[in-house]
Write an enzyme that holds these catalytic residues in place. Structure first.
Site, PDB file in Angstrom:
ATOM      1  N   HIS A 230      12.171  73.627  33.063  1.00 16.76           N
ATOM      2  CA  HIS A 230      11.003  73.100  33.779  1.00 16.76           C
ATOM      3  C   HIS A 230      11.228  71.646  34.163  1.00 16.76           C
ATOM      4  CE1 HIS A 230       9.399  70.919  30.179  1.00 16.76           C
ATOM      5  NE2 HIS A 230       9.922  71.931  29.513  1.00 16.76           N
TER       6      HIS A 230
ATOM      7  N   ASP B 214       8.542  69.760  35.094  1.00 15.55           N
ATOM      8  CA  ASP B 214       7.329  69.010  34.766  1.00 15.55           C
ATOM      9  C   ASP B 214       7.438  68.375  33.385  1.00 15.55           C
ATOM     10  OD1 ASP B 214       7.182  71.750  33.808  1.00 15.55           O
ATOM     11  OD2 ASP B 214       5.106  71.338  33.231  1.00 15.55           O
TER      12      ASP B 214
ATOM     13  N   ASP C 204      12.820  66.535  27.049  1.00 16.91           N
ATOM     14  CA  ASP C 204      11.990  67.710  27.337  1.00 16.91           C
ATOM     15  C   ASP C 204      11.563  67.724  28.803  1.00 16.91           C
ATOM     16  OD1 ASP C 204      10.459  69.965  26.994  1.00 16.91           O
ATOM     17  OD2 ASP C 204       8.840  68.963  25.916  1.00 16.91           O
TER      18      ASP C 204
ATOM     19  N   GLU D 201       5.528  74.445  32.904  1.00 17.15           N
ATOM     20  CA  GLU D 201       5.744  74.848  31.517  1.00 17.15           C
ATOM     21  C   GLU D 201       4.827  74.088  30.568  1.00 17.15           C
ATOM     22  OE1 GLU D 201       7.250  75.222  27.492  1.00 17.15           O
ATOM     23  OE2 GLU D 201       7.053  73.348  28.623  1.00 17.15           O
ATOM     24  N   GLU D 202       4.567  72.810  30.876  1.00 18.98           N
ATOM     25  CA  GLU D 202       3.748  71.990  29.991  1.00 18.98           C
ATOM     26  C   GLU D 202       2.248  72.165  30.243  1.00 18.98           C
ATOM     27  OE1 GLU D 202       5.058  70.648  27.592  1.00 18.98           O
ATOM     28  OE2 GLU D 202       7.028  69.814  28.042  1.00 18.98           O
TER      29      GLU D 202
ATOM     30  N   GLU E  23      15.119  74.147  26.283  1.00 20.24           N
ATOM     31  CA  GLU E  23      14.187  73.410  25.427  1.00 20.24           C
ATOM     32  C   GLU E  23      14.949  72.633  24.349  1.00 20.24           C
ATOM     33  OE1 GLU E  23      11.040  72.881  25.646  1.00 20.24           O
ATOM     34  OE2 GLU E  23      10.595  74.258  27.294  1.00 20.24           O
TER      35      GLU E  23
ATOM     36  N   HIS F 234       7.481  64.335  23.794  1.00 24.81           N
ATOM     37  CA  HIS F 234       6.052  64.076  23.990  1.00 24.81           C
ATOM     38  C   HIS F 234       5.609  62.742  23.403  1.00 24.81           C
ATOM     39  CE1 HIS F 234       4.794  68.554  24.765  1.00 24.81           C
ATOM     40  NE2 HIS F 234       5.991  68.280  25.270  1.00 24.81           N
TER      41      HIS F 234
END
Length: 381
Positions: free
Chosen positions: A69, A71, A102, A136-137, A165, A351
């Protein structure tokens, strides 16, 4: 100034694009340009506000797929970052920026691994694909799951899939995820009768009524797990009730809870058990369920073997297979029959403020991906 590798340069280019879910901010077009130069056929798949693409090189089976992903999660207050989150910065051997781990670093490593692999093996066996989303997020409604539906409609099957991931714990490649637990969430509403606390005979307190049932659910042993999964867990995340006044019994109680469940139990069995518990405690209740994904497992097979051998060859480590952690888009791909693994960089700062990866780890990751490709799509064993 040292010369940066193609993997690091591409990671920096992706980080500089502020692609907070569901925005892609031009990341995918940058990737598509590089993939077209390698002979990939591109399908741009826009579903609502989500950008996706499916790229494939070759028409024969088996089909190997990289999934990921573009995003990223929001940065939070940028003033808390040591360096601006969308201005990639290298300091003391680390690359800083939102998405480094990520998972823009993994996507860059996909591309550079493919560039080298195809240069050395232009007539490789089978086919190679990439499934890239910008959702995805986020709500995961119009991303990978929609692309998989699109592929399933024409019976296009993935045999092996690596999701980029961030799976690693201390060193890149020390852990690969060969499965994930299922996730089942619920919002429970218990209804009572509101009234004055001084007149308990005129009220029905939904908090008092629900507590024994919630206590029973929290204490329940749902299963004992198995060789690959820990026991299923039940966790309450939010409880809300009351008017704000201390002399009013509330009329409703809302409870949010979640199951992370193993392959020893199904979502329907969990739902039925909860319903039976609520009825046994004679509650007036209503519940809304959200199944984010069923558990999946790739216990063994060509992909696990190739990944283990590649990690040993590139890093010297014996990797650990794990199903720990949250969910990933692998939950949408595995039900089609694909072998699915997650392999990416160290996840310590994902994150977080000042998300970062070691610069050298990006090149290690690219080497791992190339080695896996060689083991699956050439005569290298």
């Amino acid at each position: 100034m040292s010369i940066l590798s193609p993997t690091v340069e591409l990671t920096k280019a992706l980080i500089s694009r502020p692609s907070v879910t569901p925005e892609d901010a031009g990341c995918q077009e940058l990737l598509i340009e590089k993939l077209e130069a390698l002979g990939f056929t591109i399908e741009r798949l826009q579903f609502e506000d989500v950008s996706n693409f499916w790229a494939r090189r070759g028409t024969q089976s088996p089909l190997f797929c990289f999934a990921g992903h573009t995003d990223v999660v929001p940065t939070g207050p940028e003033k808390n970052w040591t360096h601006p989150p969308f201005e990639p910065t290298i300091l003391e051997g680390y690359l800083y920026g939102r998405g480094t781990a990520d998972m823009k670093g993994s996507i860059a490593a996909f591309i550079t691994a493919l560039e080298r692999f195809i240069e050395h093996h232009p007539d490789h066996n089978g086919s190679i694909a990439l499934l890239i989303t910008s959702d995805e997020e986020g709500p995961f409604i119009n991303g990978t799951t929609r692309v998989i539906d699109h592929l399933e409609a024409r019976n296009e099957k993935i045999d092996w899939c690596i999701v980029g991931e961030p799976s690693s714990t201390d060193k890149t490649g020390d852990v690969i995820k060969n499965g994930r637990r299922g996730s089942l969430s619920a919002k429970l509403k218990v209804t009572g009768i509101q009234g004055h606390v001084a007149y308990p005979h005129l009220v029905r307190n939904p908090i008092h009524e629900a507590v024994p049932a919630l206590t029973e659910l929290a204490a329940t042993v749902w299963d004992t797990g198995n060789d690959f999964f820990p026991p299923t867990s039940f966790q309450i995340s939010n409880i809300n009730a009351g008017t704000g006044a201390n002399n009013v019994v509330p009329g409703e109680l809302e409870v949010d809870f979640n199951f992370r469940f193993s392959t020893e139990v199904t979502a329907e069995e969990l739902k039925e058990s909860v319903r039976n518990t609520l009825d046994r405690h004679k509650l007036e209740w209503d519940i809304d369920w959200v199944l984010s994904g069923n558990p999946f497992l790739t216990a063994e097979g060509d992909l696990v073997e190739a990944a283990q051998q590649a990690i040993k060859a590139v890093t010297g480590m014996d990797t650990v297979l794990s199903t720990a952690g949250g969910t990933s888009d692998g939950r949408f791909i595995a039900p089609t029959g694909a072998q699915v693994l997650e392999l990416g960089p160290v996840n310590a700062t994902i994150h977080q403020v000042d998300e970062r990866v070691k610069v050298k780890d990006l090149d290690i990751l690219s080497d791992l991906y190339e080695n896996i490709l060689a083991r699956l799509l050439t005569s290298l064993k």
